[in-house]
Scaffold this active site. Sequence first.
Site, mmCIF file in Angstrom:
data_model
loop_
_atom_site.group_PDB
_atom_site.id
_atom_site.type_symbol
_atom_site.label_atom_id
_atom_site.label_comp_id
_atom_site.label_asym_id
_atom_site.label_seq_id
_atom_site.Cartn_x
_atom_site.Cartn_y
_atom_site.Cartn_z
ATOM 1 N N ASP A 29 1.066 -1.488 0.154
ATOM 2 C CA ASP A 29 0.286 0.310 -0.077
ATOM 3 C C ASP A 29 0.856 1.237 -0.005
ATOM 4 O O ASP A 29 2.265 0.920 0.282
ATOM 5 C CB ASP A 29 -0.911 -0.016 1.365
ATOM 6 C CG ASP A 29 -2.656 0.701 1.030
ATOM 7 O OD1 ASP A 29 -2.019 1.335 0.249
ATOM 8 O OD2 ASP A 29 -2.308 1.541 2.384
ATOM 9 N N HIS A 46 2.700 3.559 -8.912
ATOM 10 C CA HIS A 46 2.641 1.826 -9.105
ATOM 11 C C HIS A 46 3.937 1.149 -9.887
ATOM 12 O O HIS A 46 4.276 0.323 -9.576
ATOM 13 C CB HIS A 46 1.566 1.990 -10.090
ATOM 14 C CG HIS A 46 -0.298 2.098 -8.748
ATOM 15 N ND1 HIS A 46 -0.349 1.807 -7.769
ATOM 16 C CD2 HIS A 46 -0.723 2.913 -9.306
ATOM 17 C CE1 HIS A 46 -1.487 2.159 -7.810
ATOM 18 N NE2 HIS A 46 -1.975 3.053 -8.812
ATOM 19 N N LEU A 140 10.282 -20.449 -4.967
ATOM 20 C CA LEU A 140 9.407 -19.398 -4.324
ATOM 21 C C LEU A 140 7.983 -19.893 -5.376
ATOM 22 O O LEU A 140 8.366 -19.764 -6.935
ATOM 23 C CB LEU A 140 9.865 -18.678 -4.463
ATOM 24 C CG LEU A 140 9.151 -17.176 -3.615
ATOM 25 C CD1 LEU A 140 8.609 -17.066 -2.246
ATOM 26 C CD2 LEU A 140 9.564 -15.953 -3.852
HETATM 27 C C1 IPE Z 1 -5.551 -2.271 -0.257
HETATM 28 O O1 IPE Z 1 -4.935 -1.406 -0.950
HETATM 29 C C2 IPE Z 1 -5.345 -3.105 -1.665
HETATM 30 C C3 IPE Z 1 -4.083 -3.775 -2.273
HETATM 31 C C4 IPE Z 1 -3.193 -3.138 -2.112
HETATM 32 C C5 IPE Z 1 -3.899 -3.919 -3.758
HETATM 33 P P1 IPE Z 1 -6.144 -0.149 -0.854
HETATM 34 O O2 IPE Z 1 -5.351 1.011 -0.512
HETATM 35 O O3 IPE Z 1 -6.798 -0.358 -2.081
HETATM 36 O O4 IPE Z 1 -6.902 -0.430 0.221
HETATM 37 P P2 IPE Z 1 -7.646 0.416 1.490
HETATM 38 O O5 IPE Z 1 -8.793 1.056 0.446
HETATM 39 O O6 IPE Z 1 -6.482 1.543 2.164
HETATM 40 O O7 IPE Z 1 -8.111 0.064 2.791
HETATM 41 C C1 IPE Z 2 -1.550 0.429 -3.076
HETATM 42 O O1 IPE Z 2 -1.351 1.729 -3.278
HETATM 43 C C2 IPE Z 2 -2.165 -0.397 -4.832
HETATM 44 C C3 IPE Z 2 -3.139 -0.559 -5.407
HETATM 45 C C4 IPE Z 2 -4.059 -0.750 -4.216
HETATM 46 C C5 IPE Z 2 -3.013 -1.178 -7.016
HETATM 47 P P1 IPE Z 2 -1.844 2.636 -4.021
HETATM 48 O O2 IPE Z 2 -2.732 2.978 -5.233
HETATM 49 O O3 IPE Z 2 -3.470 2.149 -2.785
HETATM 50 O O4 IPE Z 2 -2.010 3.888 -2.888
HETATM 51 P P2 IPE Z 2 -2.044 5.355 -2.202
HETATM 52 O O5 IPE Z 2 -3.122 4.467 -0.793
HETATM 53 O O6 IPE Z 2 -3.083 5.818 -2.276
HETATM 54 O O7 IPE Z 2 -1.393 5.433 -1.193
HETATM 55 MG MG MG Z 3 -4.055 2.684 -1.166
#
Ligand code: IPE
Ligand code: IPE
Ligand code: MG
Length: 249
Positions: A29, A46, A140
């Site tokens: 995240d 990303h 792995l």
């Molecule tokens: C969780 O992150 C999903 C992934 C890392 C793919 P999100 O950014 O979607 O989750 P929330 O919205 O903070 O709960």
């Molecule tokens: C995690 O990073 C990747 C995905 C959920 C695809 P985020 O896109 O949730 O990035 P933040 O949490 O908004 O910073």
């Molecule tokens: Mg996120």
Amino acid sequence: MKSASPLPSFGRDMSESSSIPRHIAIIMDGNGRWAKERGKPRISGHRAGAESVRECVEGCKQLGVEFLTLYAFSSENWNRPAAEITALMALLERFLEEKAGELMEQNVRLQAIGHLERLPVRTRRKLDKAIERTSGNTSLTLILALSYGAREEIVEAARSLAADAVAGKIDPAKIDNATFASRLYTAEIPDPDLLIRTSGELRVSNFLLWQISYAEIVIFKKFWPDFHQADLNEAVEEYSRRHRRFGGL
Ligand code: IPE
Ligand code: IPE
Ligand code: MG
């Protein structure tokens, strides 16, 4: 390619030790916030996150971890703006194309869990191809959670058991934890021992709800693109200091 950081030693050979988790699951995240801090578009976060994935795979291999599950795209992430979803799918396709050869060299087997039929056809095709190509690899196992939601997974398992019960193939009284787990996407995979989340959020966001029942949780404040092999080693070191009781003493 960033150079590998030294392995934590803990005064013993870690690959021989049970203090190494068999299965690590990661909620990757913070890509968007990482990019925002730099005044860049979310997709550049990303993209930077993909390098952390590479380091993690390498780190897990070096530690002797058997399974690494990465939360790459949740069921709820379909609610994001179309442009971000399209860019994420394109990035995933590029990752699958570019990394398949690397995964072969590393002897890494790729698998995926989630509602994969919701992925765009082209993405799905590239995913299937990479899974097929790496299916004989033996070090792995890298599992990508894509279009994944734990509640859907649990509901689908319940539905399939209910259908078998109605058809008289299964006695409802005989359904136990093992029967239920055998209907999940992760039927062949041991439960995660260690759950890592980056970006400091203290939640599980619909990830492996059944499977993480007794996982040790390690949270990092840093965003996913800043997560390196040394951080993985730190998490494993923290894990090795935990005393897992599983409800006992
Ligand atoms: C969780 O992150 C999903 C992934 C890392 C793919 P999100 O950014 O979607 O989750 P929330 O919205 O903070 O709960
Ligand atoms: C995690 O990073 C990747 C995905 C959920 C695809 P985020 O896109 O949730 O990035 P933040 O949490 O908004 O910073
Ligand atoms: Mg996120």
